[in-house]
Write an enzyme that holds these catalytic residues in place. Sequence first.
Site, short mmCIF file in Angstrom:
data_model
loop_
_atom_site.label_atom_id
_atom_site.label_comp_id
_atom_site.label_asym_id
_atom_site.label_seq_id
_atom_site.Cartn_x
_atom_site.Cartn_y
_atom_site.Cartn_z
N HIS A 69 0.84 -1.20 0.00
CA HIS A 69 0.00 0.00 0.00
C HIS A 69 0.87 1.24 0.00
O HIS A 69 2.06 1.16 0.31
CB HIS A 69 -0.89 0.00 1.24
CG HIS A 69 -0.10 0.13 2.51
ND1 HIS A 69 0.42 -0.97 3.17
CD2 HIS A 69 0.32 1.21 3.20
CE1 HIS A 69 1.10 -0.56 4.22
NE2 HIS A 69 1.07 0.77 4.25
N HIS A 148 5.16 6.52 -1.46
CA HIS A 148 5.93 5.30 -1.75
C HIS A 148 5.15 4.07 -1.31
O HIS A 148 4.17 4.17 -0.57
CB HIS A 148 7.25 5.35 -0.97
CG HIS A 148 7.02 5.22 0.51
ND1 HIS A 148 6.62 6.29 1.28
CD2 HIS A 148 7.05 4.15 1.33
CE1 HIS A 148 6.44 5.88 2.52
NE2 HIS A 148 6.68 4.58 2.59
P1 2AM Z 1 5.07 3.03 5.24
O1 2AM Z 1 3.97 3.91 4.77
O2 2AM Z 1 6.41 3.56 4.93
O3 2AM Z 1 4.94 1.63 4.77
C1 2AM Z 1 1.63 1.07 9.42
O4 2AM Z 1 2.73 1.14 10.25
C2 2AM Z 1 1.85 1.87 8.17
O5 2AM Z 1 1.89 3.25 8.47
C3 2AM Z 1 3.11 1.53 7.44
O6 2AM Z 1 2.76 1.40 6.09
C4 2AM Z 1 4.04 2.66 7.77
O7 2AM Z 1 5.05 3.01 6.87
C5 2AM Z 1 3.11 3.80 8.04
N1 2AM Z 1 3.65 4.63 9.12
C6 2AM Z 1 4.00 4.23 10.36
N2 2AM Z 1 4.39 5.28 11.10
C7 2AM Z 1 4.29 6.37 10.32
C8 2AM Z 1 4.56 7.76 10.51
N3 2AM Z 1 5.00 8.25 11.68
N4 2AM Z 1 4.36 8.59 9.47
C9 2AM Z 1 3.91 8.13 8.30
N5 2AM Z 1 3.64 6.84 8.05
C10 2AM Z 1 3.82 5.97 9.05
#
Ligand code: 2AM
Length: 217
Positions: A69, A148
């Site tokens: 995702h 991304h």
């Molecule tokens: P990602 O978007 O880089 O994959 C659950 O943890 C999802 O939320 C993951 O997909 C993760 O990274 C995203 N995520 C976790 N913490 C975050 C943050 N502080 N800011 C933005 N995205 C975050």
Amino acid sequence: GPLEEMSLPLFFGWFLLPSVQDKVRCTSMDFLKTLDTLEAFKKHLSDFTGKAEKEVDLEQYFQAKGTLHCTTEFCDYGKAPGAKEYAQNTTVKEFYGSAFELSLSALFVTPRTVGARVSLTEEQLLLWPADPKEEAGSTSLPRGSRAHITLGCAEHVEPVQTGLDLLEILTLQQEGQQGEPIEEMELGSLTYYGEGRWLLTLREPICTPACFSSFYG
Ligand code: 2AM
């Protein structure tokens, strides 16, 4: 009460359809497999292992992290700043459950993460929140720069790192660092940005259907 606290998801984002998830995973695995065999990569192996002579199997090095995702807003069940406002945004409500076509324009690898850069359209940018991390540098990056898909993380690395790794590479580019052109691969051109940062700019972006929705976990 606890129900109220659960009323916001862990995050909002575009979720790739299962059939295309496999295709994107295969493309990423193929890239890692090829990168692993390149002399240029072996030359900089210590970025990944800390030791020059050690070998690394990139396909083992990175662990997959659930459904593919592209996160738009990390809500943390309402605990993250701006989560409520985002969930209540009329555009977010309007497009919730709608299908989109995401364009993956590059793959990147660092010692921490492997991911795909997503190039958002004007319409998709309407769902992209203001991101302090994009605005953090001396000259801020264009909105949506962080977009991304996390394809994998090294041991003990959280997926949030993937977007930060991408912003790091884009900041270098914006500062005028061209990177070291390595070679033309079947998928596109490979560039090295130092400290284990590799960027493969795809010749043909990968277009993939994705549903705008949310994840509760
Ligand atoms: P990602 O978007 O880089 O994959 C659950 O943890 C999802 O939320 C993951 O997909 C993760 O990274 C995203 N995520 C976790 N913490 C975050 C943050 N502080 N800011 C933005 N995205 C975050």
